[in-house]
Enzyme design. Structure first.
Site, short mmCIF file in Angstrom:
data_model
loop_
_atom_site.label_atom_id
_atom_site.label_comp_id
_atom_site.label_asym_id
_atom_site.label_seq_id
_atom_site.Cartn_x
_atom_site.Cartn_y
_atom_site.Cartn_z
CG ASP A 65 -16.49 -3.22 -6.57
OD1 ASP A 65 -16.28 -3.77 -5.46
OD2 ASP A 65 -16.83 -3.86 -7.58
CG ASN B 219 -7.41 -4.15 -1.39
OD1 ASN B 219 -6.75 -3.88 -0.38
ND2 ASN B 219 -8.00 -5.31 -1.54
CB THR B 220 -2.25 -5.23 -2.65
OG1 THR B 220 -1.61 -6.49 -2.78
CG2 THR B 220 -1.91 -4.63 -1.30
CG HIS B 221 -7.21 -10.22 -1.80
ND1 HIS B 221 -7.79 -10.05 -0.56
CD2 HIS B 221 -7.40 -11.51 -2.13
CE1 HIS B 221 -8.32 -11.19 -0.18
NE2 HIS B 221 -8.10 -12.10 -1.10
CG ASP C 25 -11.15 -8.67 -1.05
OD1 ASP C 25 -10.64 -7.54 -0.93
OD2 ASP C 25 -11.13 -9.51 -0.14
N GLY D 74 -18.14 -3.81 -3.17
CA GLY D 74 -18.15 -5.19 -2.69
C GLY D 74 -16.89 -5.53 -1.91
CB ILE E 260 -15.82 -3.39 4.41
CG1 ILE E 260 -15.53 -4.88 4.61
CG2 ILE E 260 -16.60 -3.13 3.13
CD1 ILE E 260 -14.64 -5.50 3.58
NE ARG F 193 -18.30 -1.30 8.92
CZ ARG F 193 -17.21 -1.96 9.33
NH1 ARG F 193 -17.15 -2.47 10.54
NH2 ARG F 193 -16.20 -2.10 8.53
#
Ligand code: GAR
Length: 201
Positions: A140, A106-108, A144, A142, A91, A64
């Site tokens: 950031d 980001n879009t969630h 979402d 974390g 992530i 990773r």
């Protein structure tokens, strides 16, 4: 215009919406490259639009952390002002966050902090909420959790299944993401780490 790199893993309909937005007169950002982590529809949208695209797949890297560094370098090569995660399903690692922190949007497909993670629409349906929606936020370290830039509600219908609800959320996401990207490209964003504000015109 601001230089943006768009990252995606899915069908790429949000990417396509950004491609169309950036082609409208006076839009303050331009897509300099599209990056994906797997074979997906987003690559085809980029190719059709004549936008540079690259793939950095986890399975092509030792671990990773090597993947994180490779993604960071591939994105950095395009010197973006902003990085847009438009259905990117991985992530970001520490190298990526160190290089681009504060500049990743980001879009969630849910009203955060409800239903974070990879199955937001399914989780909202399973919970039985009557309203869910779309959240555009700064990324950031974390999952979402970053400062929210914009949110809009979408009603859940009694006969909704995951696909139908997700499609109605995406209609909102496509517009909201393009609006937020334009606002941040023009006026920047001020964040204390918890809350974020886009200065008003
Ligand atoms: C969008 O709904 C986006 O919010 C979601 O993936 C979809 C991509 O749609 N992202 C996440 O769930 C991230 N946790 P698209 O492939 O049609 O652009």
């Amino acid at each position: 215009p601001a230089r943006i790199v768009v990252l995606a893993s899915g069908t790429g309909s949000l990417l396509q919406a950004l491609i169309e937005a950036t082609r409208t007169d006076g839009y303050p950002a331009t897509i300099v490259a599209v990056g994906v982590d797997r074979d997906c529809g987003a690559t085809e949208h980029a190719a059709e639009a004549g936008v540079a695209h690259f793939t950095v797949a986890l399975r092509d890297h030792a671990d990773r952390s090597a993947w994180d560094v490779a993604l960071t370098e591939s994105v950095a090569a395009h010197r973006p002002d902003l990085v847009i995660s438009a259905g990117f399903m991985k992530i970001f690692g520490p190298a990526f966050m160190e290089r681009f922190a504060g500049r990743i949007i980001n879009t969630h497909p849910a009203l955060l902090p409800s239903f974070p993670g990879a199955h937001a629409v399914r989780d909202a349906l399973a919970y039985g909420v009557r309203v869910t929606g779309s959240t555009v936020h700064l990324v950031d370290s974390g999952v979402d959790t970053g400062p929210i830039l914009a949110q809009e509600p979408v009603e859940v219908r009694v006969d909704d299944d995951e696909a139908a609800l997700h499609e109605r959320i995406k209609i909102v996401e496509r517009r909201l993401l393009a609006e937020v990207v334009a606002a941040v490209a023009l006026r920047g964003v001020v964040s204390d780490g918890r809350k974020a504000v886009i200065p008003s015109e």
